[in-house]
Design an enzyme around this catalytic site. Structure first.
Site, PDB file in Angstrom:
ATOM      1  N   GLU A 134       0.849  -1.194   0.000  1.00 50.74           N
ATOM      2  CA  GLU A 134       0.000   0.000   0.000  1.00 50.74           C
ATOM      3  C   GLU A 134       0.885   1.245   0.000  1.00 50.74           C
ATOM      4  O   GLU A 134       1.935   1.280   0.635  1.00 50.74           O
ATOM      5  CB  GLU A 134      -0.874  -0.021   1.259  1.00 50.74           C
ATOM      6  CG  GLU A 134      -1.771   1.190   1.438  1.00 50.74           C
ATOM      7  CD  GLU A 134      -2.418   1.222   2.810  1.00 50.74           C
ATOM      8  OE1 GLU A 134      -3.497   1.829   2.929  1.00 50.74           O
ATOM      9  OE2 GLU A 134      -1.854   0.650   3.771  1.00 50.74           O
ATOM     10  N   LYS A 142     -10.069  -0.001  -2.240  1.00 50.76           N
ATOM     11  CA  LYS A 142     -10.284  -0.323  -0.834  1.00 50.76           C
ATOM     12  C   LYS A 142     -11.735  -0.065  -0.434  1.00 50.76           C
ATOM     13  O   LYS A 142     -12.252   1.035  -0.611  1.00 50.76           O
ATOM     14  CB  LYS A 142      -9.336   0.500   0.040  1.00 50.76           C
ATOM     15  CG  LYS A 142      -9.354   0.131   1.508  1.00 50.76           C
ATOM     16  CD  LYS A 142      -8.309   0.914   2.282  1.00 50.76           C
ATOM     17  CE  LYS A 142      -8.245   0.503   3.746  1.00 50.76           C
ATOM     18  NZ  LYS A 142      -7.214   1.265   4.496  1.00 50.76           N
ATOM     19  N   CYS A 158      -4.476  -3.088   4.109  1.00 47.38           N
ATOM     20  CA  CYS A 158      -4.205  -2.612   5.468  1.00 47.38           C
ATOM     21  C   CYS A 158      -5.212  -3.159   6.475  1.00 47.38           C
ATOM     22  O   CYS A 158      -5.377  -4.362   6.618  1.00 47.38           O
ATOM     23  CB  CYS A 158      -4.134  -1.096   5.476  1.00 47.38           C
ATOM     24  SG  CYS A 158      -3.278  -0.416   6.926  1.00 47.38           S
TER      25      CYS A 158
END
Length: 558
Positions: free
Chosen positions: A301, A363, A414
């Site tokens: 990321e 995301k 994440c």
């Protein structure tokens, strides 16, 4: 958990009038521990839970923490139960989440820790309220404890703003036999087992110790053995349950950043160059025969915070890396749009020769107050730090199922690895391999290792080999049994390569999805309903007396 006789002039602390205790006619008072024992029990509960998590890794202390929590709140009024529970939560969450204040003010850290502590306060209040259930049926204590903890986590994982699942009991068990239960019922079943083990401990030890006979000691031993058996049951859980359809050689590039901190992206070009250079160096080693040719490469990321779809120079740099290695790269990029003032956090497929493809994962769960700011005007009154988030990240709507070379990967970004449904959706969508792209440059090694523990659980849960790719570490590969391979250091530049199995099929946990959690939450509701009934039935014939918070009754030996 040792019960003593004596007076405590308070229902929840020193200096108050004695509580009104309802005593069934012909019976004796059932009283909580005195406050001077409950207070250290609550603190001890928080400390034991904290040390069970990475980086400390004393997973066996999690059931101890659950047991101490139960002791602190048992037989209390709900308000007092809330107070002791919130105290345990503060002792647990404030240090567990200390990485959130490394590069910002203390206020966001303390607000988040305080919010999470409230949920343990609610758990304490409910556990106190249902005390009559376990007093009536002592050996229901393990199951009652288990379902209440699962219900608390189910609520905390979803509220507010989509919840924050950090600190689930399941995520402390990365080195425990209980990790294997994830393959059967996911994280909720692991949490349930940890709490059940703690419930056995407290059921065994909560009794009058003034006159314990041989039969009483046998019951104590049986409870403690029950806790051990619950943990050992993990070894019987089937791990895997999926079949290999081939292999792929996967490289992870951990390029590192010029400096740690919230402003790491002020040198965005340097971060991108670090990952390009790491990939080009890998290509040199492949050409020299020092390293096997990878089938795909994963960057973390934020490896390109310069939008490569709008910046030709950034696109050219990524193409240099892809062409050199001769394999597709999954690039963690920040893209502008789709509307002015908006950005997206994506995993972007970049092919050698042809460059970027339209395939990307956006995301789905941006982090509130970090990637977007809800109620921005109100939040600014609390802390002007929210203005560091200049543009709000917008969520995607599709699971991160992407093809890279020979592999179909399930990409999550994440903190999304903490959310059950987001990870499961990728496997149901056909992912053969789990990929977690993350950026830990604003945190520390403790946070990275806590996140890696979640990756380990997901690999077991879904029978998929997995990897975590971080900008600064910790990166690594994870087998279907949860073991970590080729783990990197923290705040280092490294490249790791490993052949991973591509798997298909579904574990029991993947097939049943969220149903174990639903059933356990429903069971928690039944327990609360049972407590309501017991409390109402106790009132008509009750004799009311005022007494101190004392423990030790004739009924405790039953």
């Amino acid at each position: 958990m040792v019960q003593t006789a004596g007076a405590d002039r308070s229902g929840s602390g020193p200096g108050s009038r004695g509580p009104v205790t309802e005593v069934p006619a012909g019976g004796s008072a059932r009283r909580p521990l005195p406050w001077w024992l409950s207070l250290p029990a609550a603190v001890g509960a928080g400390l034991a839970l904290l040390v069970s998590f990475p980086p400390y890794g004393r997973w066996w202390l999690a059931p101890v923490g659950v047991a101490l929590f139960a002791v602190a709140v048992h037989r209390r009024r709900p308000v007092a139960g809330f107070g002791y529970g919130a105290l345990a939560g503060a002792v647990f969450f404030v240090p567990l989440l200390s990485w959130t204040n490394l590069h910002l003010s203390n206020l966001p850290w303390l607000l988040l820790s305080g919010l999470e502590s409230v949920y343990l306060g609610l758990l304490g209040a409910v556990a106190a309220y249902v005390s009559p259930v376990v007093d009536r049926m002592r050996w229901s204590w393990p199951a009652v404890t288990g379902v209440l903890w699962v219900a608390q986590e189910a609520l905390r994982d979803r509220t507010p703003f989509g919840g924050f699942p950090w600190g689930r009991l399941a995520f402390s068990q990365d080195e425990s036999p209980l990790l294997r239960l994830a393959a059967v019922g996911g994280a909720p079943l692991v949490t349930f087992a940890v709490a059940v083990a703690g419930g056995f401990v407290v059921a065994a030890l909560w009794r009058s110790w003034r006159a314990v006979d041989r039969a009483g000691l046998v019951r104590v031993a049986a409870g403690l053995v029950g806790a051990v058996v619950v943990v050992l049951v993990g070894f019987a859980a089937p791990v895997g349950g999926t079949s290999s359809t081939g292999t792929a050689v996967v490289a992870v590039v951990q390029g590192n950043v010029p400096r740690m901190g919230f402003d790491f992206n002020a040198q965005r070009r340097a971060v991108l160059d670090n990952h390009v250079n790491g990939t080009v160096e890998l290509a040199r080693r492949v050409a020299a025969g020092e390293q096997e040719q990878p089938d795909l490469v994963v960057w973390p990321e934020n490896s390109s915070d310069i939008d490569p779809l709008r910046n030709p120079d950034a696109a050219a740099r990524i193409s240099v890396a892809a062409d050199a290695i001769g394999a597709p790269i999954l690039v963690g990029a920040v893209l502008r749009g789709p509307e002015p003032g908006q950005v997206r956090n994506v995993g972007l497929v970049w092919q050698p020769g042809t460059g970027v493809e339209e395939r990307m994962y956006v995301k789905r769960h941006p982090v509130p107050f970090a990637e977007y700011v809800p109620l921005r005007d109100i939040a600014r009154m609390v802390s002007k730090e929210v203005d560091r988030v200049a543009s709000d990240f917008v969520p995607g709507s599709e699971p991160g199922v992407l093809r890279l070379g020979p592999a179909v990967v399930g990409d999550v970004i994440c903190f999304e690895v903490a959310y059950d449904g987001i990870v499961r959706d990728t496997v149901v969508g056909g992912a053969q391999l789990l990929v977690v792209q993350t950026n830990n440059a604003t945190f520390n090694e403790a946070e990275a290792r806590q996140q890696l523990a979640m990756v380990r659980l997901r690999a077991v849960e879904h029978g998929r080999e997995a990897l975590m790719a971080s900008t600064v570490g910790v990166s690594g590969f994870v087998g279907v049994d949860g073991r970590v391979f080729d783990g990197t250091g923290f705040n280092t530049a490294e490249v790791i390569v490993r052949e991973l199995a591509l798997r298909e099929g579904r574990t029991i946990a993947t097939r049943v999805g969220f149903w174990p959690e639903v059933l356990l939450v429903v069971a928690a509701g039944v327990v609360v309903a049972g407590a309501v009934v017991l409390r109402r039935r106790s009132r008509p014939g009750a004799v009311v007396e005022v007494s101190g918070d004392v423990v030790g009754t004739d009924s405790e030996e039953r």
